[in-house]
Write a protein that holds these residues in place. Sequence first.
Motif, PDB file in Angstrom:
ATOM      1  N   THR A  82      -0.681  -5.405  56.050  1.00 21.84           N
ATOM      2  CA  THR A  82      -1.948  -5.021  55.417  1.00 21.84           C
ATOM      3  C   THR A  82      -3.137  -5.580  56.185  1.00 21.84           C
ATOM      4  N   LYS A  83      -3.022  -6.818  56.660  1.00 24.25           N
ATOM      5  CA  LYS A  83      -4.102  -7.413  57.471  1.00 24.25           C
ATOM      6  C   LYS A  83      -4.347  -6.557  58.707  1.00 24.25           C
ATOM      7  N   TYR A  84      -3.278  -6.173  59.381  1.00 26.66           N
ATOM      8  CA  TYR A  84      -3.415  -5.348  60.579  1.00 26.66           C
ATOM      9  C   TYR A  84      -4.031  -3.986  60.254  1.00 26.66           C
ATOM     10  N   MET A  85      -3.640  -3.398  59.134  1.00 29.29           N
ATOM     11  CA  MET A  85      -4.197  -2.097  58.743  1.00 29.29           C
ATOM     12  C   MET A  85      -5.700  -2.197  58.486  1.00 29.29           C
ATOM     13  N   ILE A  86      -6.106  -3.265  57.802  1.00 27.18           N
ATOM     14  CA  ILE A  86      -7.533  -3.473  57.525  1.00 27.18           C
ATOM     15  C   ILE A  86      -8.289  -3.671  58.833  1.00 27.18           C
ATOM     16  N   GLU A  87      -7.714  -4.433  59.760  1.00 25.74           N
ATOM     17  CA  GLU A  87      -8.374  -4.652  61.052  1.00 25.74           C
ATOM     18  C   GLU A  87      -8.563  -3.338  61.803  1.00 25.74           C
ATOM     19  N   VAL A  88      -7.542  -2.489  61.813  1.00 26.96           N
ATOM     20  CA  VAL A  88      -7.651  -1.194  62.504  1.00 26.96           C
ATOM     21  C   VAL A  88      -8.730  -0.347  61.834  1.00 26.96           C
ATOM     22  N   PHE A 120     -13.573 -13.165  66.283  1.00 27.42           N
ATOM     23  CA  PHE A 120     -13.726 -11.828  66.854  1.00 27.42           C
ATOM     24  C   PHE A 120     -13.714 -10.774  65.744  1.00 27.42           C
ATOM     25  N   PHE A 121     -12.747 -10.872  64.842  1.00 32.58           N
ATOM     26  CA  PHE A 121     -12.655  -9.854  63.805  1.00 32.58           C
ATOM     27  C   PHE A 121     -13.749  -9.976  62.745  1.00 32.58           C
ATOM     28  N   LYS A 122     -14.336 -11.154  62.600  1.00 31.89           N
ATOM     29  CA  LYS A 122     -15.520 -11.278  61.752  1.00 31.89           C
ATOM     30  C   LYS A 122     -16.671 -10.495  62.381  1.00 31.89           C
ATOM     31  N   LYS A 123     -16.793 -10.588  63.706  1.00 32.24           N
ATOM     32  CA  LYS A 123     -17.826  -9.812  64.421  1.00 32.24           C
ATOM     33  C   LYS A 123     -17.607  -8.315  64.194  1.00 32.24           C
ATOM     34  N   ILE A 124     -16.350  -7.888  64.320  1.00 32.98           N
ATOM     35  CA  ILE A 124     -16.033  -6.471  64.128  1.00 32.98           C
ATOM     36  C   ILE A 124     -16.373  -6.043  62.702  1.00 32.98           C
ATOM     37  N   ALA A 125     -16.051  -6.897  61.733  1.00 33.36           N
ATOM     38  CA  ALA A 125     -16.365  -6.591  60.332  1.00 33.36           C
ATOM     39  C   ALA A 125     -17.871  -6.476  60.111  1.00 33.36           C
ATOM     40  N   GLU A 126     -18.641  -7.306  60.806  1.00 30.51           N
ATOM     41  CA  GLU A 126     -20.102  -7.211  60.704  1.00 30.51           C
ATOM     42  C   GLU A 126     -20.585  -5.859  61.219  1.00 30.51           C
ATOM     43  N   ILE A 127     -20.024  -5.434  62.344  1.00 26.75           N
ATOM     44  CA  ILE A 127     -20.417  -4.149  62.920  1.00 26.75           C
ATOM     45  C   ILE A 127     -19.963  -2.999  62.021  1.00 26.75           C
ATOM     46  N   ALA A 128     -18.761  -3.137  61.443  1.00 26.43           N
ATOM     47  CA  ALA A 128     -18.233  -2.095  60.542  1.00 26.43           C
ATOM     48  C   ALA A 128     -19.111  -1.968  59.303  1.00 26.43           C
ATOM     49  N   ARG A 135     -14.248  -8.665  52.786  1.00 24.92           N
ATOM     50  CA  ARG A 135     -13.732  -9.588  51.775  1.00 24.92           C
ATOM     51  C   ARG A 135     -12.217  -9.492  51.657  1.00 24.92           C
ATOM     52  N   ILE A 136     -11.677  -8.288  51.684  1.00 19.98           N
ATOM     53  CA  ILE A 136     -10.223  -8.115  51.616  1.00 19.98           C
ATOM     54  C   ILE A 136      -9.580  -8.745  52.849  1.00 19.98           C
ATOM     55  N   TRP A 137     -10.151  -8.454  54.018  1.00 18.80           N
ATOM     56  CA  TRP A 137      -9.601  -9.017  55.255  1.00 18.80           C
ATOM     57  C   TRP A 137      -9.628 -10.543  55.211  1.00 18.80           C
ATOM     58  N   TYR A 178      -5.700  -2.179  70.361  1.00 21.77           N
ATOM     59  CA  TYR A 178      -5.407  -3.107  69.264  1.00 21.77           C
ATOM     60  C   TYR A 178      -3.933  -3.515  69.299  1.00 21.77           C
ATOM     61  N   ARG A 179      -3.050  -2.537  69.492  1.00 22.31           N
ATOM     62  CA  ARG A 179      -1.615  -2.822  69.552  1.00 22.31           C
ATOM     63  C   ARG A 179      -1.303  -3.756  70.725  1.00 22.31           C
ATOM     64  N   ALA A 180      -1.993  -3.570  71.847  1.00 23.14           N
ATOM     65  CA  ALA A 180      -1.796  -4.456  73.004  1.00 23.14           C
ATOM     66  C   ALA A 180      -2.236  -5.883  72.663  1.00 23.14           C
ATOM     67  N   LEU A 181      -3.383  -5.997  71.992  1.00 24.40           N
ATOM     68  CA  LEU A 181      -3.903  -7.299  71.584  1.00 24.40           C
ATOM     69  C   LEU A 181      -2.912  -8.011  70.660  1.00 24.40           C
ATOM     70  N   ARG A 182      -2.329  -7.271  69.736  1.00 24.89           N
ATOM     71  CA  ARG A 182      -1.408  -7.829  68.742  1.00 24.89           C
ATOM     72  C   ARG A 182       0.039  -7.905  69.224  1.00 24.89           C
ATOM     73  N   LYS A 183       0.268  -7.415  70.450  1.00 25.13           N
ATOM     74  CA  LYS A 183       1.624  -7.403  71.021  1.00 25.13           C
ATOM     75  C   LYS A 183       2.589  -6.612  70.130  1.00 25.13           C
ATOM     76  N   LEU A 184       2.113  -5.463  69.653  1.00 28.49           N
ATOM     77  CA  LEU A 184       2.916  -4.594  68.803  1.00 28.49           C
ATOM     78  C   LEU A 184       3.506  -3.480  69.630  1.00 28.49           C
ATOM     79  N   SER A 185       4.675  -3.012  69.267  1.00 28.53           N
ATOM     80  CA  SER A 185       5.287  -1.900  69.997  1.00 28.53           C
ATOM     81  C   SER A 185       4.487  -0.624  69.737  1.00 28.53           C
TER      82      SER A 185
END
Length: 187
Positions: A82-88, A120-128, A135-137, A178-185
């Motif tokens: 869920t955290k990853y989904m919110i970030e995307v 970094f993701f706080k910055k992204i949330a500010e831009i979003a 708050r959920i993130w 994002y997947r590269a950053l998170r090392k996700l397949s």
Amino acid sequence: MIEKDGMKAGDKIPSERELSERLNAGRSSVREALRALELLGLIETRRGEGTFIRDFRGNQLVQLLSTFILQDEKAKNDVIETKYMIEVDCLYLAADKFQKEEFERLQIWIEEHHFDDEEFFKKIAEIADNHLFYRIWNILNDYYNSLQLQVLPAEKAEYRMLAESLASQKKELILEKYRALRKLSTN
């Protein structure tokens, strides 16, 4: 009331009497609520000074709640997913709202600052610019941190490439970076 008044850690909260009047509640109810908040470590009372909001980022509240919420592997995996989904979704929103000046400010910030993933993701949330997503993130991030996972940190270059993908506004590219950053397949 704390949020509405823009109060933050270190600020003094009103007296029991004032809280009772503002919240239209009995003083005994206010006193009991304050005692509960103090037990949770969210406020502190200083003799002769008053009651103050504590900086509870390092508080044991999340760890305490985590023992109840994150009792099995499924729940733990749900927090991560869920955290990853919110970030995307925040990245997609940021890309939609991205202005050239914001992109330039983000690039400068990335180059000039030593930051961690959370910053970094706080910055992204500010831009979003979606307060609810943020708050959920933030809550999910606290639970995620309580899992104490062994995560390989991302390189600054990976954050830079992710930021550059936002400027393209191409969701496939954003997801790839994002997947590269998170090392996700990629499957």
